[in-house]
Design an enzyme around this catalytic site. Structure first.
Site, PDB file in Angstrom:
ATOM      1  N   ASN A 116      52.116  39.251  35.951  1.00  0.00           N
ATOM      2  CA  ASN A 116      53.353  39.370  35.032  1.00  0.00           C
ATOM      3  C   ASN A 116      53.646  40.174  34.593  1.00  0.00           C
ATOM      4  O   ASN A 116      54.908  40.455  34.425  1.00  0.00           O
ATOM      5  CB  ASN A 116      51.798  39.473  33.962  1.00  0.00           C
ATOM      6  CG  ASN A 116      51.978  39.233  32.398  1.00  0.00           C
ATOM      7  OD1 ASN A 116      53.413  38.485  31.819  1.00  0.00           O
ATOM      8  ND2 ASN A 116      51.214  39.667  31.054  1.00  0.00           N
ATOM      9  N   THR A 117      52.757  41.832  34.638  1.00  0.00           N
ATOM     10  CA  THR A 117      53.846  42.817  34.279  1.00  0.00           C
ATOM     11  C   THR A 117      55.002  43.082  35.082  1.00  0.00           C
ATOM     12  O   THR A 117      56.028  43.238  34.515  1.00  0.00           O
ATOM     13  CB  THR A 117      52.239  44.128  34.644  1.00  0.00           C
ATOM     14  OG1 THR A 117      51.161  44.643  34.019  1.00  0.00           O
ATOM     15  CG2 THR A 117      53.250  45.699  34.398  1.00  0.00           C
TER      16      THR A 117
ATOM     17  N   ALA B  21      46.990  40.411  40.487  1.00  0.00           N
ATOM     18  CA  ALA B  21      47.027  41.892  39.681  1.00  0.00           C
ATOM     19  C   ALA B  21      47.496  42.961  41.035  1.00  0.00           C
ATOM     20  O   ALA B  21      47.569  42.297  41.471  1.00  0.00           O
ATOM     21  CB  ALA B  21      45.984  42.332  39.691  1.00  0.00           C
ATOM     22  N   GLY B  22      48.699  43.769  40.381  1.00  0.00           N
ATOM     23  CA  GLY B  22      48.886  45.189  41.484  1.00  0.00           C
ATOM     24  C   GLY B  22      50.414  44.534  41.411  1.00  0.00           C
ATOM     25  O   GLY B  22      51.047  45.773  41.613  1.00  0.00           O
TER      26      GLY B  22
ATOM     27  N   GLY C  80      47.765  45.991  36.267  1.00  0.00           N
ATOM     28  CA  GLY C  80      49.225  46.479  35.138  1.00  0.00           C
ATOM     29  C   GLY C  80      49.568  47.663  35.861  1.00  0.00           C
ATOM     30  O   GLY C  80      50.425  48.035  35.389  1.00  0.00           O
TER      31      GLY C  80
ATOM     32  N   LYS D 167      40.557  30.520  33.719  1.00  0.00           N
ATOM     33  CA  LYS D 167      40.692  31.729  34.520  1.00  0.00           C
ATOM     34  C   LYS D 167      39.386  32.932  34.348  1.00  0.00           C
ATOM     35  O   LYS D 167      39.414  33.294  32.944  1.00  0.00           O
ATOM     36  CB  LYS D 167      42.029  32.591  34.660  1.00  0.00           C
ATOM     37  CG  LYS D 167      41.833  34.272  35.216  1.00  0.00           C
ATOM     38  CD  LYS D 167      42.918  34.395  35.720  1.00  0.00           C
ATOM     39  CE  LYS D 167      43.008  35.993  35.739  1.00  0.00           C
ATOM     40  NZ  LYS D 167      44.536  37.086  35.324  1.00  0.00           N
TER      41      LYS D 167
END
Lengths: 256, 367
Positions: free
Chosen positions: A206-207, A184-185, A158, A97
């Site tokens: 992830n977050t 993301a997001g 994040g 990635k």
């Protein structure tokens, strides 16, 4: 119904990809993978301590899960390329990635450098999954550069803000002949579900899992949301009607 | 254009008058905001904001988990040399202090490196006093070459250098710089640094920027808390960090909150900074710069460190000795200051895990 996502020749049953950077303990990873059903996991090469007995994250990743090392920390194409080669020579496989970020304030990716790195690494036989802002022209260049998929952000990394870039991602889904993986997001399972309903090929997050009070339960919820969104996409969403049946139709005169 | 221009904007500002104007409702409004201005940050440092310390802490905790996860990066300092030509009134290395002076040989550096690497740490911070004739840039470079065999991240906390010298050390394997302004108060700075090259306020103030220009990956700044009134020092530290992060986006800017400690030769402390003040400035900074790292050293006690871990800290030292050669030789009577948390790396690992956080040993890969 058979519905596999194929990337780099590999067939994947799950369309949820997960990250690793923020858990209170890496020991949670096997449970998160199991409960979410995710089959692809991204790990920052900078975090992998190959020499550590106790703290080598790779020890927590089961054999059947596809490792997706990432180039977190790279500030330009050259650094991303070096990290990718290092990952492969360290036995992390040939998926990569690309993450090129020279903006530490918002952590927004550098599209130009990402395209350059993708071109070099695709030629070297890597399965390249580049992380970008959802920009159509950058995405088109990535297709030409040999990317295996395109990973646009839904909101700044994040931020847990959800699909803020929805309209731009929709354009990528319509125009780019590669899997579009929203990365993301994403803050809530409903965001992931929405991305999948739109036709995204997969979601990476992830977050939202790591910062939940119960990360394992949240991982399971995301697994279900991604599956539900995908099924809805395949089923073909009914048209939503945003106009009422007018009592005095404007075209009524045509039938008189 | 450098940070001094920013400093001048506030140098003669009437902080007390500003603080007096801040109302509860101002603070409540700021706590609702996602992005804070410099003025918001200053308001959060006001005495009025003190009663909102819990609300600020909750928000700081949430933002830190969001951006950094439940992780704490561990590192340890390695003191290479305590020779010093400066006369800084608050420091144990002060040229006037009768301490044993020592500089590690390259062989000793290797032995220390081996001992530290055994603990599992992969991030190291190397320190020297300010004696560039003895602990020369070439000596530091030679040490870095040895350390790069054992560690994946090497930061320096040494005397202020030129941009070319930073570039040279980056080329040798350094990826981080820590440098404290000590105090942003220009007049006080002159008084505290009686003699030596460090007396040059401007050269010190611009050092982090020179490192950014040399493409240093991480730059960590701070003020030595206890030298001047903490609200101002915290404000200027945040202002400086924000200035650097906006101008050099490819460098990760972080801050430390070093509180003065007793040392050989005395304990200079003119402005007491309480535990509550420490928490106040940490959480205010986190709200101002949500993505910036915050380092807490073993200057703080085990009890305090364990309790502030969730409030915004991203990096902690462990297994610390401030003595030259302290990791294997003991190094009595060469320390810079007395540490307050003497726990080993193994003990810190345990404690961090018990608090529901992951101790991280490696977060950089030399490219």
């Amino acid at each position: 119904m058979e519905d596999k996502l194929v990337i780099g020749g590999k067939e994947l049953n799950s369309r949820l990809f997960i990250g690793t950077g923020k858990y209170p303990s890496d020991a949670l990873i096997p449970q998160i993978l199991e409960k979410s059903g995710a089959e692809v996991i991204t790990v920052a090469l900078r975090r992998i301590d190959f020499d550590s007995k106790d703290y080598n994250i790779l020890n927590y990743i089961p054999e059947h899960v596809q490792l997706l090392p990432n180039t977190s920390g790279a500030r330009n194409a050259q650094e991303a390329v070096r990290l990718a080669r290092l990952a492969r020579s360290s036995g992390c496989g040939n998926w990569i990635k690309i993450e090129v970020i020279s903006d530490n304030k918002y952590l927004l990716p550098d599209g130009y450098e990402t395209v350059k790195a993708t071109e070099i690494l695709a030629k070297e036989g890597f399965v390249v999954l580049p992380y970008i802002s959802p920009d159509l022209m950058v995405a088109k260049s990535l297709v030409d550069a040999g990317a295996a998929a395109v990973m646009p952000l839904g909101a700044p990394i994040g931020s847990n803000r959800g699909l803020r870039t929805k309209e731009l991602i929709r354009i990528l889904i319509d125009e780019i002949p590669l899997p579009i993986i929203v990365d993301a997001g994403i803050g809530k399972p409903s965001d992931a579900c929405e991305a999948m309903e739109m036709g995204a090929a997969a979601c990476l997050l992830n977050t939202a899992i790591a910062s939940a009070d119960n990360p394992v339960l949240m991982a399971e919820a995301f697994g279900k949301a991604v599956q539900a969104g995908r099924q809805a996409y395949l089923a073909g969403l009914g048209a939503s009607v945003d106009y009422a049946r007018a009592s005095s139709p404007l075209t009524g005169f045509l039938s008189s | 254009m450098n940070f001094y221009n920013e400093y001048l904007k506030y140098k003669n500002f009437d902080f007390d008058a500003f603080f007096k104007m801040i109302t509860d409702s101002d603070i409540e409004k700021i706590l609702q905001k996602d992005r804070l201005t410099e003025w918001d940050y200053l308001a959060l440092l006001s005495p009025t904001a003190d009663k909102y310390i819990e609300e600020m802490a909750q928000k700081a905790h949430k933002l830190t988990v969001q951006h950094f996860g439940k992780t704490i990066l561990l590192f340890t300092p390695l003191y290479l040399s305590n020779y010093c030509t400066n006369q800084c009134v608050y420091c144990g290395f002060n040229i006037k202090n009768k301490i044993l002076r020592k500089q590690l040989s390259l062989k000793e550096v290797e032995m220390e490196a081996e001992a530290i690497a055994e603990t599992g740490l992969r991030h190291i911070l190397i320190l020297t006093g300010d004696a560039r004739e003895i602990a020369s840039p070439k000596y530091i470079r030679d040490c870095v070459k040895i350390l790069s065999k054992y560690f994946t991240s090497i930061s320096i906390e040494v005397y202020a250098m030129d941009q070319e010298e930073y570039a040279d050390l980056i080329e040798a394997g350094v990826d981080g710089l820590t440098i404290y302004q000590e105090t942003y108060n220009e007049e006080l700075y002159g008084k505290l640094h009686i003699k030596g090259p460090k007396k040059d306020y401007h050269y010190r103030l611009d050092a982090p920027e020179r490192a950014c220009k040399a493409s240093m990956r991480t730059v960590n700044i701070g003020a030595l808390l206890g030298l001047d009134e903490w609200r101002r020092e915290a404000f200027f530290t945040g202002l400086h960090a924000n200035y650097l992060q906006n101008k050099y986006t490819d460098t990760e800017i972080s801050i430390s909150l070093p509180r003065l400690r007793p040392h050989v030769g005395g304990f200079y402390l003119s402005h007491k900074v309480s535990d509550r003040d420490m928490v106040h400035m940490m959480v205010a900074f986190r709200l101002f710069m949500p993505r910036a790292g915050i380092t807490i050293s073993t200057r703080e006690s085990a009890y305090f460190r364990d309790n502030i871990l969730r409030l915004g800290v991203t990096k902690m030292s462990a297994g610390v000795s401030t003595a030259v050669g302290g990791h294997i030789q003991g190094g009595e009577n060469t320390g810079q200051f007395d540490i307050a948390d003497a726990r080993t790396v193994e003990e810190m690992k345990e404690v961090i895990s018990q608090l529901g956080y992951q101790p991280v040993f490696k977060d950089w890969q030399p490219i």
